[in-house]
Design an enzyme around this catalytic site. Structure first.
Site, PDB file in Angstrom:
ATOM      1  N   GLY A  27      -5.456  16.616 -22.007  1.00 45.10           N
ATOM      2  CA  GLY A  27      -5.251  18.023 -22.384  1.00 45.10           C
ATOM      3  C   GLY A  27      -6.571  18.716 -22.770  1.00 45.10           C
ATOM      4  N   GLY A  93       3.323  15.527 -24.267  1.00 47.00           N
ATOM      5  CA  GLY A  93       3.914  15.940 -22.815  1.00 47.00           C
ATOM      6  C   GLY A  93       3.818  16.933 -22.171  1.00 47.00           C
ATOM      7  CD  GLU A 101      -0.560  12.123 -23.044  1.00 41.32           C
ATOM      8  OE1 GLU A 101      -1.395  13.013 -22.625  1.00 41.32           O
ATOM      9  OE2 GLU A 101       0.667  12.313 -23.497  1.00 41.32           O
TER      10      GLU A 101
END
Length: 215
Positions: A27, A93, A101
């Site tokens: 991310g 997510g 993860e």
């Protein structure tokens, strides 16, 4: 918020010890952490990555990427979140990497979550809850989740996870008992992973700011 993300990521570097293999999430906030990790890469053995996206960024910096099957358990995992409550339970997510993860979080002694202040919420669920599903089960699971939770599942069309699966995003939830919902959704046949990190929640949450706040 980009500066808050960077400050949280820089603070997380303080938890990296010499000789570690570091678990790395996915991310925009984690991208700052990878960039910071590159500056001290001579101190670490390498990283275990949760996505192809993070793997590419790690390799761009020359950081060795190690398979979890070869690394054994990890001392440290650093990742972001889409939402975080006061009990350090998370929704993750948004980047579709939730299964890997969650696997790395499970393998790690310490899970550090780095977020900007906008990710802190009193109750999880405003951000749609991602659920990774086997493609053939997508419609069945969507109906079951609608009946079970009253939420509104939508298919994240065009997205295929690194594992070859699909994502349902569950809207309009108020998740007052994250651990219970995580357990119940995990029991549905065809569900690969639920984007609730409650059973294995964060050990430490770092909220970016001047200075960063450690929870």
């Amino acid at each position: 918020m980009s500066e808050a993300k960077r400050l949280a990521a820089e603070k997380a570097i303080e938890y990296v010890e010499d000789g570690m293999i570091v678990g790395v999430g996915t991310g925009s906030t984690v991208a700052y952490f990878i960039d910071a990790l590159a500056r001290i890469q001579h101190r670490i053995k390498g990283a275990v990555s949760s996505s192809e996206q993070s793997t590419a960024r790690l390799k761009q910096h020359g950081i060795e990427v190690i398979e979890l099957n070869h690394s054994g358990n990890l001392s440290l995992y650093v990742d972001g979140a889409d939402e975080c409550d006061a009990n350090k339970c998370l929704i993750k997510g948004g980047g579709a990497a939730l299964t890997r993860e969650k696997i790395i979080a499970e393998a790690s002694e310490r899970f550090i979550c780095i977020v900007d202040p906008s990710k802190q919420v009193p109750v999880l669920g405003k951000f749609p809850l991602p659920v990774e599903v086997i493609p053939m089960a997508r419609s069945l699971i969507a109906r079951q989740i609608r009946d079970m939770t009253g939420g509104q599942p939508t298919w994240r069309e065009g997205v295929v996870t690194d594992n070859g699966n699909q994502i349902l995003d569950i809207h309009n939830l108020q998740i007052t008992d994250p651990e219970k919902l995580e357990r119940e959704l995990n029991q549905l046949p065809g569900v690969v992973c639920v984007g609730l990190f409650a059973r294995r929640r964060a050990d430490v949450v770092i909220v970016g700011g001047e200075p960063p706040v450690v929870l």
